[in-house]
Motif scaffolding. Structure first.
Motif, PDB file in Angstrom:
ATOM      1  N   ARG A   1      15.845  57.268  65.910  1.00  0.00           N
ATOM      2  CA  ARG A   1      15.064  56.616  66.427  1.00  0.00           C
ATOM      3  C   ARG A   1      15.549  56.925  67.790  1.00  0.00           C
ATOM      4  N   PRO A   2      14.457  57.230  68.959  1.00  0.00           N
ATOM      5  CA  PRO A   2      15.253  56.910  70.253  1.00  0.00           C
ATOM      6  C   PRO A   2      15.648  55.948  71.088  1.00  0.00           C
ATOM      7  N   TYR A   3      17.066  55.609  71.477  1.00  0.00           N
ATOM      8  CA  TYR A   3      17.475  54.272  71.924  1.00  0.00           C
ATOM      9  C   TYR A   3      16.923  53.848  73.038  1.00  0.00           C
ATOM     10  N   SER A   4      17.528  52.533  73.245  1.00  0.00           N
ATOM     11  CA  SER A   4      16.839  51.005  74.285  1.00  0.00           C
ATOM     12  C   SER A   4      17.775  51.383  75.515  1.00  0.00           C
ATOM     13  N   CYS A   5      17.352  50.988  77.028  1.00  0.00           N
ATOM     14  CA  CYS A   5      17.912  51.421  77.909  1.00  0.00           C
ATOM     15  C   CYS A   5      18.439  50.881  77.677  1.00  0.00           C
ATOM     16  N   PRO A   6      20.158  50.963  78.172  1.00  0.00           N
ATOM     17  CA  PRO A   6      21.624  50.647  77.911  1.00  0.00           C
ATOM     18  C   PRO A   6      22.014  49.309  79.273  1.00  0.00           C
ATOM     19  N   TYR A   7      20.914  49.919  79.763  1.00  0.00           N
ATOM     20  CA  TYR A   7      21.342  48.256  81.435  1.00  0.00           C
ATOM     21  C   TYR A   7      20.913  46.633  81.060  1.00  0.00           C
ATOM     22  N   ALA A   8      21.278  46.050  81.631  1.00  0.00           N
ATOM     23  CA  ALA A   8      21.530  44.622  81.420  1.00  0.00           C
ATOM     24  C   ALA A   8      21.292  43.781  82.087  1.00  0.00           C
ATOM     25  N   GLY A   9      21.255  44.410  83.215  1.00  0.00           N
ATOM     26  CA  GLY A   9      20.803  43.158  84.548  1.00  0.00           C
ATOM     27  C   GLY A   9      18.837  42.997  84.589  1.00  0.00           C
ATOM     28  N   SER A  10      18.719  42.947  82.976  1.00  0.00           N
ATOM     29  CA  SER A  10      16.720  43.224  83.506  1.00  0.00           C
ATOM     30  C   SER A  10      16.536  43.659  81.325  1.00  0.00           C
ATOM     31  N   GLU A  11      15.308  43.181  81.804  1.00  0.00           N
ATOM     32  CA  GLU A  11      15.332  43.352  80.290  1.00  0.00           C
ATOM     33  C   GLU A  11      14.244  44.582  79.896  1.00  0.00           C
ATOM     34  N   CYS A  12      14.392  45.356  80.483  1.00  0.00           N
ATOM     35  CA  CYS A  12      14.368  47.025  80.561  1.00  0.00           C
ATOM     36  C   CYS A  12      13.355  47.128  78.904  1.00  0.00           C
ATOM     37  N   SER A  13      12.220  47.759  79.289  1.00  0.00           N
ATOM     38  CA  SER A  13      12.002  48.004  77.775  1.00  0.00           C
ATOM     39  C   SER A  13      11.709  49.433  77.636  1.00  0.00           C
ATOM     40  N   VAL A  14      12.612  50.820  78.337  1.00  0.00           N
ATOM     41  CA  VAL A  14      12.230  52.080  78.302  1.00  0.00           C
ATOM     42  C   VAL A  14      13.784  52.417  77.406  1.00  0.00           C
ATOM     43  N   VAL A  15      12.549  53.417  76.478  1.00  0.00           N
ATOM     44  CA  VAL A  15      13.413  53.794  75.220  1.00  0.00           C
ATOM     45  C   VAL A  15      13.023  55.725  75.830  1.00  0.00           C
ATOM     46  N   GLY A  16      14.164  56.083  74.847  1.00  0.00           N
ATOM     47  CA  GLY A  16      14.574  57.832  74.289  1.00  0.00           C
ATOM     48  C   GLY A  16      15.386  57.768  74.403  1.00  0.00           C
ATOM     49  N   ASP A  17      15.783  59.375  74.525  1.00  0.00           N
ATOM     50  CA  ASP A  17      17.021  59.996  73.879  1.00  0.00           C
ATOM     51  C   ASP A  17      17.725  59.672  74.922  1.00  0.00           C
ATOM     52  N   ILE A  18      19.609  60.572  75.272  1.00  0.00           N
ATOM     53  CA  ILE A  18      20.234  60.118  76.018  1.00  0.00           C
ATOM     54  C   ILE A  18      20.285  60.728  77.090  1.00  0.00           C
ATOM     55  N   PRO A  19      20.036  62.122  77.247  1.00  0.00           N
ATOM     56  CA  PRO A  19      19.477  62.067  78.864  1.00  0.00           C
ATOM     57  C   PRO A  19      18.465  61.588  79.332  1.00  0.00           C
ATOM     58  N   PHE A  20      17.548  61.673  78.509  1.00  0.00           N
ATOM     59  CA  PHE A  20      16.919  60.401  79.242  1.00  0.00           C
ATOM     60  C   PHE A  20      17.261  59.399  79.598  1.00  0.00           C
ATOM     61  N   LEU A  21      17.831  58.954  78.980  1.00  0.00           N
ATOM     62  CA  LEU A  21      17.949  57.257  79.565  1.00  0.00           C
ATOM     63  C   LEU A  21      19.222  57.543  81.221  1.00  0.00           C
ATOM     64  N   VAL A  22      20.309  58.526  80.677  1.00  0.00           N
ATOM     65  CA  VAL A  22      21.018  59.344  81.959  1.00  0.00           C
ATOM     66  C   VAL A  22      20.641  58.757  83.131  1.00  0.00           C
ATOM     67  N   ALA A  23      19.397  60.130  83.185  1.00  0.00           N
ATOM     68  CA  ALA A  23      18.282  60.100  84.190  1.00  0.00           C
ATOM     69  C   ALA A  23      17.590  59.221  83.895  1.00  0.00           C
ATOM     70  N   HIS A  24      17.296  58.417  83.461  1.00  0.00           N
ATOM     71  CA  HIS A  24      16.727  56.853  84.187  1.00  0.00           C
ATOM     72  C   HIS A  24      17.357  55.853  83.933  1.00  0.00           C
ATOM     73  N   LEU A  25      18.518  55.546  83.993  1.00  0.00           N
ATOM     74  CA  LEU A  25      19.485  54.632  84.414  1.00  0.00           C
ATOM     75  C   LEU A  25      20.563  54.732  86.018  1.00  0.00           C
ATOM     76  N   ARG A  26      20.314  56.319  86.534  1.00  0.00           N
ATOM     77  CA  ARG A  26      20.586  56.894  87.323  1.00  0.00           C
ATOM     78  C   ARG A  26      19.515  56.870  88.399  1.00  0.00           C
ATOM     79  N   ASP A  27      18.123  57.556  87.789  1.00  0.00           N
ATOM     80  CA  ASP A  27      16.875  57.387  88.890  1.00  0.00           C
ATOM     81  C   ASP A  27      15.826  55.932  89.260  1.00  0.00           C
ATOM     82  N   ASP A  28      16.788  54.886  88.090  1.00  0.00           N
ATOM     83  CA  ASP A  28      15.429  53.730  88.154  1.00  0.00           C
ATOM     84  C   ASP A  28      16.586  52.458  88.630  1.00  0.00           C
ATOM     85  N   HIS A  29      17.213  52.369  88.166  1.00  0.00           N
ATOM     86  CA  HIS A  29      18.592  50.933  88.281  1.00  0.00           C
ATOM     87  C   HIS A  29      19.539  51.130  89.029  1.00  0.00           C
ATOM     88  N   LYS A  30      19.451  53.175  89.329  1.00  0.00           N
ATOM     89  CA  LYS A  30      20.740  52.362  90.534  1.00  0.00           C
ATOM     90  C   LYS A  30      22.054  52.538  90.103  1.00  0.00           C
TER      91      LYS A  30
END
Length: 324
Positions: free
Chosen positions: A146-175
């Motif tokens: 099953r997909p992983y939830s975004c591990p960012y804790a500073g906001s209620e982020c609803s993005v889910v995906g596999d690990i490579p996708f979430l790593v890019a998401h953390l870098r690009d969207d959460h900076k």
């Protein structure tokens, strides 16, 4: 807490310390919640061809939410069905013919469902298991694919995906800051440490041993006492996380605190890990003592390392595999 007043300086594996401005960690972005437990915002990993859903399976799809229906399955006088959750949402009116629903159960369809065997809905992500209809839902809540939830804790982020996708998401969207290596050296500076609220201070991602780890550092109230806490989460499942260990150390003026443990999986929410106190906890008075000076400014240096436990087949014990 005024996050913009926090300075964090970080270095990893001998790299020069770079200043990190925590206001970047709270950038806003838009995301869409996954619809019907599907894979919106999910980076799919390959696809395994499966036969299309049978007509019986389609009959078991709720016309309102399009999720699979489970008992009690309701129907109107004209035979149109929908799930029990949506029955309350449509105010007891059939969404197909607009007739009053009443309390009619579609027992025949519930019996038919018992005879079905269906693939896990995460088959496109790698799960090849087949389950009886009424067991499928329970499996999908704990499926390793099953997909992983975004591990960012500073906001209620609803993005889910596999690990490579979430790593890019953390870098690009959460900076979020990304580092390579298994040792780290962070300095946390707060001009007014008396202002402690339940708030996240920082998240940093480390890449080592071919895996990704999330280092959290936070300030929050533990009962009536303000505390600071650092802990590590593994970007993968719990069974994989047990292959790794980490240590955190903070100290000054001839004193030090050391924490050693196993990183928690990001399957466990950030709040669950924090509330279980599974990490390095520093009372504010101790943190100010470590900061030195007049104790009016927080200056904490947290160092640590990550290593992989390796099984020694000759001795039958685990030996740490330290990266250089």
């Amino acid at each position: 807490m005024d996050l913009e007043s926090v300075e964090c300086v970080s270095s990893s594996d001998g790299m020069d310390e770079d200043e990190i401005h925590t206001n970047h960690h709270h950038s806003e972005f838009s995301s869409t919640k996954p619809r019907n437990g599907g894979t919106n915002n999910v980076n799919s990993v390959g696809s395994t061809a499966l036969p299309p859903a049978t007509s019986v399976h389609e009959l078991l799809e709720c016309p309102v939410c399009t999720n699979s229906m489970y008992p009690p399955i309701h129907q109107c006088h004209n035979g149109h069905t929908l799930c029990s959750t949506c029955k309350t949402r449509v105010h007891n009116r059939c969404p197909t013919c607009r007739q009053e629903l009443g309390d009619i159960r579609c027992l025949a369809l519930e019996k038919v469902a018992e005879s079905l065997e269906l693939p896990c809905k995460y088959f496109s992500l790698g799960c090849s298991e087949i389950f009886p209809y009424y067991s499928k839902l329970k499996h999908e809540t704990v499926c390793n694919y099953r997909p992983y939830s975004c591990p960012y804790a500073g906001s209620e982020c609803s993005v889910v995906g596999d690990i490579p996708f979430l790593v890019a998401h953390l870098r690009d969207d959460h900076k979020v800051d990304m580092h390579t290596g298994c040792t780290f050296n962070h300095r946390y500076v707060k001009s007014n440490p008396r202002e402690v609220e339940n708030a996240t201070w920082m998240l940093t991602v480390f890449h080592c041993f071919g895996q990704y780890f999330c280092l959290h550092f936070e300030a929050f109230q533990l009962g009536m006492a303000p505390v600071y806490m650092a802990f590590l989460r593994f970007m993968g499942d719990e069974n994989e996380a047990r292959n790794y260990s980490y240590s955190l150390e903070v100290g000054a003026n001839g004193r030090k605190l050391i924490w050693e443990g196993t990183p928690r999986s990001v399957r466990d929410s950030h709040r669950k890990v924090r509330d279980s106190h599974d990490g390095l906890i520093i009372q504010r008075n101790m943190a100010l003592f470590f900061s030195g000076g007049d104790r009016k400014e927080l200056k904490l240096r947290v160092t640590g390392r990550i290593w992989k436990e390796q099984q020694n087949s000759d001795a039958g014990v685990c030996m740490p595999n330290l990266c250089s």
